[in-house]
Design an enzyme around this catalytic site. Structure first.
Site, short mmCIF file in Angstrom:
data_model
loop_
_atom_site.label_atom_id
_atom_site.label_comp_id
_atom_site.label_asym_id
_atom_site.label_seq_id
_atom_site.Cartn_x
_atom_site.Cartn_y
_atom_site.Cartn_z
CE LYS A 1 -4.15 8.92 2.26
NZ LYS A 1 -5.22 8.06 2.78
N GLY B 1 -3.82 3.12 -2.07
CA GLY B 1 -4.73 3.08 -3.21
C GLY B 1 -5.49 4.39 -3.20
CG HIS B 2 -3.90 7.70 -2.82
ND1 HIS B 2 -2.90 8.61 -2.57
CD2 HIS B 2 -3.98 6.91 -1.72
CE1 HIS B 2 -2.41 8.36 -1.36
NE2 HIS B 2 -3.04 7.34 -0.84
CD GLN C 1 0.26 3.86 3.65
OE1 GLN C 1 1.30 4.47 3.76
NE2 GLN C 1 -0.10 3.30 2.51
CG ASP D 1 -8.57 3.38 2.37
OD1 ASP D 1 -7.72 3.57 1.48
OD2 ASP D 1 -8.71 2.30 2.97
#
Ligand code: GDP
Ligand code: IMO
Ligand code: MG
Length: 422
Positions: free
Chosen positions: A16, A40-41, A218, A13
């Site tokens: 990225k 989750g991006h 990650q 988080d």
């Protein structure tokens, strides 16, 4: 030839997705090389926000995108995400999926939950997306790959064998084999047009002088080999994973960009030496809107950990940094960066090898002046307050690598470029 790896330098988080989208707007192909729907991006362009889990962030920049063979694909979630993305007006024409990527099945998610329940006090706090069990099946050679879903008889045989073993383990199989077979054959048919030989696809892009971004999911400290084991994910987010996760040799990688938040966040269990549990931690969480993109869980927050950053520099071979969320530090009287740890009365400068030892480490901080000004509209380095510039210089001193990009807000436009990245 330019192949740039974007890797999280902390516990995930780091932003990225935001920076991948920013760089993709000047690139041609974005490849996700590991992880799955645990990621989750978030990408924000103007007033539009996209939350991506499996589709590489370059989709928002109109790039070709590839889900590499190192990713574990949950076809149901992927199809839902494809629907969301196309409903928001983005084209899926450039989407490609490695035919050799492994598939996440409902039994992986069930096992993820059961394993977490058994861990009691030592919970990893997984995303329950079935990631660990899917990678376990892969390395134990019981996995089923995307290509199997469209390859006639072998899929039925492999699924039958896997469900048989599940029954041996659990005494019951809470799934109907016939139904799973039908359901995943349908997913296979829907996704077949996107399947490709990923390694060959990337090589052809390379030969055409395309600019390629490898988007990690990650972060370094969650890497199964190099992270805070066992409080890690089950794949290799570090830069080396980009080679194995796509089928590309290390000689093709041009550079590695580490994305590091100006402070630290972590979701789930495991040691976190610079964690702030009181009002300062709450302030970081509130100002940074630190709630998980995938699970919505509040993220644990704390000061920047320079020991972990130096470690990330080493294990990834980072060539430059993007310092993200610098705007979130506005309004603190003082800001701190851990420069070493104290362990049983001795000062140590390296990350210890066990989670237990790391949990017993106390951070040794360098304290810097904070700044009050809202920096979210600053568009160049010289517009930043002196204290913020000093903070950036300290990050460079600690990591011994240049901060090439500074992110001062979630939007693509809220990015300060100090040097060429491509
Ligand atoms: P990722 O998993 O590394 O892509 O990061 P996430 O998207 O899960 O979490 C990063 C969060 O911070 C998202 O909500 C982003 O929109 C947001 N974000 C990214 N960069 C910045 C920044 O520079 N400042 C602020 N305030 N938010 C940011
Ligand atoms: P992005 O790509 C932050 C964490 C989970 C848990 C551990 C193992 O958005 O940075 P898993 O479901 O992978 O078996 O969980 O890893 N985790 C993440 N934390 N960001 C992520 O992804 C994460 N993906 C997994 O919270 O502690
Ligand atoms: Mg995330």
């Amino acid at each position: 030839m330019v192949v740039l790896v974007v890797v999280g330098a902390q516990w995930g988080d780091e932003g990225k997705g935001k920076i991948t989208d920013y760089l993709a707007s000047q690139g041609d192909l974005v490849v996700r090389y590991q992880g799955g729907a645990n990621a989750g991006h978030t990408v924000v362009i103007g007033d539009d926000e996209y939350r991506l889990h499996l589709i590489p962030s370059g989709i928002t920049a109109g790039c070709q995108v590839l889900i590499g063979s190192g990713v574990v694909v949950d076809p149901e979630l992927l199809l839902r995400e494809m629907h969301r993305v196309s409903s928001s007006g983005l084209s899926l024409e450039g989407l490609h999926i490695a035919e050799t990527a492994h598939v996440v099945f409902p039994y992986h998610k069930l096992l993820d939950q059961l394993q977490e329940d058994l861990r009691c006090d030592d919970r990893v706090g997984t995303t329950l997306r079935g990631i660990g069990p899917a990678y376990t099946d892969k390395v134990s050679r019981e996995g089923i790959r995307m290509i199997d879903l469209v390859s006639g008889g072998s899929f039925a045989q492999r699924l039958h064998a896997r469900l048989q073993r599940l029954e041996d383990q659990l005494s019951v199989i809470p799934f109907s084999k016939a139904r799973l077979l039908r359901q995943f054959r349908t997913y296979g048919q829907l996704l077949e047009p996107y399947l490709c030989d990923a390694s060959d696809f990337v090589l052809r892009a390379l030969n055409c002088e395309k600019k390629i971004l490898m988007e990690g999911a990650q972060g370094t400290m969650l890497d199964v080999d190099h992270g805070t084991y066992p409080f890690v994910t089950s794949s290799s987010p570090t830069a080396g994973g980009a080679c194995t996760g796509v089928g590309l040799g290390p000689t093709s990688i041009s550079n590695v960009l580490g994305v590091v938040k100006a402070y630290t966040s972590r979701v789930g269990g495991g040691p976190f030496p610079t964690e702030l549990t009181g009002s300062l931690g709450d302030q970081l969480r509130t100002q940074g809107q630190e709630f998980g993109t995938t699970t919505g869980r509040p993220r644990r927050c704390g000061w920047l950990d320079g020991v972990a950053l130096r470690y990330a520099t080493r294990v990834n071979g980072l060539g430059m940094l993007c310092l993200s969320n610098l705007d979130v530090l506005s309004g603190f009287d003082q800001v701190k960066i851990a420069v070493s740890y104290e362990y049983q009365g001795a000062v140590i400068n390296n990350l210890p090898p066990t989670a237990e030892k790391l949990a017993a480490c106390r951070p040794v901080y360098e304290t810097l002046c904070g700044w009050d000004a809202d920096i979210s509209e600053c568009s160049c380095f010289s517009e930043l307050p002196e204290a913020a510039r000093r903070y950036i210089a300290t990050v460079e001193e600690i990591s011994q690598i240049p901060v090439a990009l500074i992110s001062v807000g979630p939007r693509r436009s809220q990015t300060i470029k100090r040097r060429e990245v491509w």
